[in-house]
Scaffold this motif. Structure first.
Motif, PDB file in Angstrom:
ATOM      1  N   SER A  15       8.532  16.155 -19.335  1.00 21.54           N
ATOM      2  CA  SER A  15       8.182  17.366 -20.088  1.00 21.54           C
ATOM      3  C   SER A  15       6.688  17.576 -20.049  1.00 21.54           C
ATOM      4  O   SER A  15       5.902  16.619 -20.159  1.00 21.54           O
ATOM      5  N   TYR A  48      26.313  15.296 -22.802  1.00 21.84           N
ATOM      6  CA  TYR A  48      25.487  16.500 -22.870  1.00 21.84           C
ATOM      7  C   TYR A  48      24.252  16.273 -23.726  1.00 21.84           C
ATOM      8  O   TYR A  48      23.179  16.840 -23.458  1.00 21.84           O
ATOM      9  N   SER A 101      21.641  14.404 -21.406  1.00 22.62           N
ATOM     10  CA  SER A 101      21.097  15.314 -20.389  1.00 22.62           C
ATOM     11  C   SER A 101      22.160  16.348 -20.091  1.00 22.62           C
ATOM     12  O   SER A 101      23.327  16.002 -19.870  1.00 22.62           O
ATOM     13  N   ASN A 102      21.739  17.592 -20.093  1.00 21.86           N
ATOM     14  CA  ASN A 102      22.703  18.671 -19.852  1.00 21.86           C
ATOM     15  C   ASN A 102      22.573  19.264 -18.446  1.00 21.86           C
ATOM     16  O   ASN A 102      23.265  20.227 -18.107  1.00 21.86           O
ATOM     17  N   TYR A 103      21.705  18.686 -17.616  1.00 15.81           N
ATOM     18  CA  TYR A 103      21.527  19.239 -16.262  1.00 15.81           C
ATOM     19  C   TYR A 103      21.024  18.134 -15.348  1.00 15.81           C
ATOM     20  O   TYR A 103      20.117  17.367 -15.697  1.00 15.81           O
ATOM     21  N   TYR A 104      21.614  18.103 -14.170  1.00 14.87           N
ATOM     22  CA  TYR A 104      21.198  17.135 -13.161  1.00 14.87           C
ATOM     23  C   TYR A 104      20.961  17.890 -11.834  1.00 14.87           C
ATOM     24  O   TYR A 104      21.795  18.713 -11.429  1.00 14.87           O
TER      25      TYR A 104
END
Length: 933
Positions: A99, A308, A311-314
């Protein structure tokens, strides 16, 4: 993670970041601090007390503490200095990954109910060196490859951000290859190997290169990877993916091992040059632990469960390579869909376990935080409590909720509230959780003690034992502990001039009442008390109850006879009944009362004994004594009756009275009838009366002469004293002989007294002289005679006054001998006689006076100093000799009333002589002769 470098060069940067962060916090309306990562534990972050406008000591007084929703406490509050410090080393990369900005949010709780949001930005430092996922890379290049062809290389990864991340790649110098760095949309840099010269397998089959990745930190950090370039034969077709990028969305609850997608690449070459294998290209170690790619089929599956909330995205890259080494790459993007797989959590931040029941409305009693790790509707949490509770929920900042009082509390109705906080999310189906809070309501003294009844009535038999328990009162106080401890007391009041506490006492702890006295129904019949019950609250409350004590009568009093009154000398009263009374004639009435009441006071009268049964009867309820038949001449003149008065108590009590009834028409008749019972008179008895009269006359004459001489001597002496005073010489004292005499006033008092007191028996042959008690003060006696103490003497310790001393005034006549209305002769005192109460027969009084005068003259002639000679002689023994006493004279004293005494008519003389009473006619004739004489 690389070890932290020396922080001397970063001090200015850290200080500037803190100052800028503080200002930004002030501008944004909340407090914002900045702190570099990897600082030592206890490092200063910011001055909380100063930024909140408080003194450091106020933080401790107001119970300031950090409330964080994270699992790890990164910061601590120094209450002594009021500073915010680090609780441990902070790794920004672990906390915020890649981030661009790493912010840590938490709240400061003060006064148990006030929250202050704090935001701390973690500043990245160059604490991590670039790292290649693969330390050795292999690149295959055909020998006929034209210069300028680019071959992607595995990039290095640096967890740091900004200038501390990878800034450049360098390739060692060589003749065949160069390096080109590409920058992606996300700012990442990708190295590519560029062929500068045509390769010749026969010259050099393998080329070894070094690739160095460097970051922009100060000092910079770098990492080196080895590249092996293999020159192969010609393979002019590279694998081609069916799609340039693959996208898939899967729910987070996908089972482990599920195939998410399949990548596919085609190589037009044949043989070994056409065999394609698949592998990850751009991937992290964490992704390698979650996903796996089948190198032969291109199937992408899961090794672990997806979450989720983690982590909600890979995003990853896969590459396809044929046998000779031709490669192509494609992007794979996996989106994790949220599933309502997390139950809402309720974290109680602060709670008041003990609440006073007089707590005002709107008081905050609990503060709690709601959290659901899901997102969207699945993460929208609502909190509810039971509707029948006196509390309500209010939303505070963020996801904090306050539990406040909505109604007045009453500990007496409910002392403990078990509150269930139910948190429900908006998922389908919704998930919920419950948290239980127990709150005790503290008691306040808001209830006075209460008695079950407004008043009590107690019935106690009289003559109760002293100290006995008579009643018990109990008051209930719904409060608790000291507020419910009840003490009892009696109000101050008086009864018959005495305090009520002297009659009844109460046990202050138990409320048991005790009688301090034995109650008497005849003294008082009821008692009004007021019992006070008071608790020990602050202030104390009390209540009163009225207690009425009624004393029940017991048969403890015998009937009391009011009439006839019993004389004190033991004799009986006399009632008259006419000689010729008819049947039913009212002779007298017995009057009695009973101090008891009710049945115990119901009286009945009975005739127990009569000298002549059948002659009289007594009314059962009236007590009237009446003749049962007509009186006859043969009936005895004296009748004795014993009347009993009895009550109706259990057991019954009674009293008796003895009545003497004389059968005659009047008192003279009674005397005449009694005289007729005596022996016949003889001549000697009649002569004796004459002698007595003569003696009294002689004594009277001598007495008058003595008085005249005494007066003459007094006048002469007085005259002589006046002459001496005129000559100037007064006499100091009088002659001693003069003190033996009294003046004219004393003689007058003496004669007047005897004129009233001396009486003779009427109609008797032998005169009977009565010497009643005199009522005068001055007497005519010498000092020698005054010293005698004879019981028949008329003088009682009387002396002459000394000369020139004024005489005492004459006492009034004694009225003790007069009859009352009830004592007068007749039926129960019903005869109408003289209101003065004197004897009704005047001639009888005259004869008694004459006898007294004769007796006095006789004893004066004999030189006696008193009127009575000896006991029983009546003053006549000196004249007639010692052998003459009253025993030779018939005793008529029992036949008459003695004025002022309780003596009654008796027939003792008749009984003594054994003579029956004579008829009425004969008695009248004899009394007539006596009156003539």
């Amino acid at each position: 993670m690389a070890a932290p470098q020396k922080g001397g060069d970063y001090r200015g940067f850290i200080l500037l970041s803190i100052l800028l962060g503080t200002r930004r916090g002030a501008w944004a309306g909340h407090i914002l601090y900045s702190v570099p990562e990897e600082t030592d534990k206890g490092s200063f972050v910011g001055n909380i007390a100063k930024d909140l406008g408080l003194e450091p000591r106020e933080l401790a007084e107001r119970g300031a503490r950090i409330v964080s929703t994270g699992r790890t406490q990164l910061f601590a509050l120094n209450l002594r200095s009021g500073s915010l410090v680090t609780a441990d080393r902070i790794d920004r990369e672990e906390l915020c990954a890649q981030s661009a900005r790493c912010l840590v949010n938490f709240n400061i709780l003060m006064d148990k109910m006030n929250l202050y949001p704090i935001e701390v930005e973690i500043i990245d430092i160059n604490d991590n060196a670039p790292r290649f996922l693969m330390k050795e890379m292999t690149v295959k290049i055909t020998e006929n490859t034209a210069p300028g062809v680019r071959y992607p290389l595995n990039e290095a990864r640096d967890p740091d951000v900004g200038t501390n991340s990878i800034q450049s790649y360098q390739l060692n110098s060589n003749q065949h290859f160069s390096l080109v760095v590409q920058t992606g949309d996300d700012g990442a840099k990708y190295p590519e190997l560029v062929l500068e010269r045509v390769l010749d397998r026969e010259e050099e089959a393998v080329h070894h290169l070094l690739l160095t990745a460097s970051d922009g930190g100060n000092p910079p950090r770098s990492e080196t990877a080895r590249i092996q370039v293999t020159v192969v034969d010609v393979n002019d077709h590279a694998p081609v993916f069916s799609l340039p990028q693959y996208q898939v969305s899967v729910p987070e609850n996908m089972p482990v091992g599920t195939i998410l997608l399949t990548v596919h690449a085609v190589d037009l070459d044949e043989g070994l040059n056409g065999e394609v294998t698949y592998s990850f290209r751009k991937i992290t170690q964490k992704i390698l632990q979650i996903f796996q790619l089948n190198p032969h089929t291109g199937e992408l599956s899961t090794l672990e469960g997806l979450d989720y909330e983690v982590s909600n995205y890979y995003e990853m890259e896969v590459q396809a390579q044929d046998g000779p080494g031709s490669m192509t790459r494609a992007k794979v993007m996996i989106t994790i869909l949220d599933v309502n797989d997390n139950t809402p959590e309720v974290t109680v931040t602060s709670v008041s376990n003990l609440i006073p029941e007089d707590t005002p409305l709107g008081t905050v009693v609990a503060l709690f935080y709601l959290q659901d790790r899901d997102s969207g509707e699945n993460g929208e949490v609502t909190c509810t409590i039971s509707e029948n509770l006196p509390f309500k929920l209010e939303r505070s900042i963020d996801n904090y909720y306050r539990l406040v009082t909505a109604k007045n509390l009453d500990r007496e109705k409910l002392s403990v509230y078990n509150i269930t906080l139910k948190a429900t999310d908006g998922g389908t189906p919704p998930r919920s959780s419950e948290t239980h809070i127990s709150m005790n309501v503290a008691d306040t003294n808001d209830n006075p003690p209460a008695f079950p009844q407004s008043s009590y009535s107690v019935y106690i038999p009289e003559n109760n034992p002293r100290g006995a328990s008579i009643f018990s009162v109990t008051a209930h106080d719904p409060d608790s502990q000291e507020n419910a401890h009840v003490t009892y007391s009696l109000s101050e009041d008086t009864l018959q001039g005495a305090s009520l506490s002297s009659y009844v006492s109460i046990n202050s702890d138990t409320g048991i009442l005790y009688a301090l006295h034995s109650f008497d129904y005849e003294l008082f019949r009821d008692l009004q008390l007021r019992v006070t019950a008071q608790d020990r609250g602050d202030p104390p409350l009390s209540s009163n109850v009225t207690l009425s004590i009624f004393v029940l009568d017991q048969n403890d009093n015998a009937p009391e006879i009011l009439y006839p009154t019993l004389p004190i000398d033991g004799s009986t009263g006399v009632e008259l009944a006419p000689r010729f009374a008819e049947s039913g004639y009212l002779v007298t009435k017995v009057v009695a009362v009973d101090r008891d009441s009710g049945q115990n006071a119901w009286l009945s009268y009975h005739l127990l004994k009569a000298s002549e049964p059948g002659l009289f009867e007594v009314g059962l309820h009236t007590g009237e004594v009446r003749t049962a038949r007509a009186l006859l001449d043969r009936d005895a003149l004296k009748q004795s009756l014993v009347v009993a008065v009895q009550d109706h108590g259990q057991p019954p009590l009674s009293a008796t009275v003895t009545l003497t009834v004389a059968i005659a028409d009047s008192i003279p008749d009674v005397l005449a009838d009694l005289g007729s019972l005596e022996a016949p008179r003889d001549s000697q008895a009649s002569d004796l009366t004459l002698y007595l009269v003569v003696a009294v006359a002689a004594v009277s004459c001598v007495f008058l002469a003595f008085v005249i001489v005494l007066l003459a001597l007094r006048l002469r002496r007085w005259h002589a004293s006046r002459l001496l005073q005129a000559a100037g010489g007064g006499l100091l004292g009088a002659p001693a002989s003069a003190s033996q005499f009294v003046g004219v006033d004393g003689v007058r008092a003496f004669l007047q007294t005897y004129s009233h007191e001396v009486s003779l028996t009427a109609g008797s042959r032998e005169s009977h002289v009565i010497f009643p008690q005199p009522n005068y003060a001055d007497t005519l006696l010498s000092q020698e005679s005054c010293e005698k103490k004879d019981r028949l003497s008329l003088l009682d310790d009387s002396k002459f006054p000394i000369e020139d001393t004024p005489l005492a005034p004459q006492a009034p006549p004694n009225t003790d001998w007069r009859f009352s209305q009830a004592q007068r002769p007749g039926t129960s005192g019903s005869q109408n006689g003289d209101e003065t109460g004197t004897w009704p027969n005047n001639q009888f009084d005259t004869e008694m006076l004459q006898a007294m005068i004769l007796a006095s003259a006789s004893e004066a002639a004999d030189g006696s100093s008193t009127l009575g000679g000896g006991a029983g002689t009546m003053g006549l023994s000196a004249r007639y000799g010692p052998q003459f006493t009253l025993q030779h004279v018939p005793d008529y004293r029992q036949n008459v009333y003695i004025p002022g005494s309780n003596a009654t008519l008796t027939n003792a003389a008749g009984k003594r002589d054994g003579k029956a009473p004579a008829g009425g006619n004969g008695s009248k004739k004899k009394s007539g002769k006596k009156e003539k004489k």
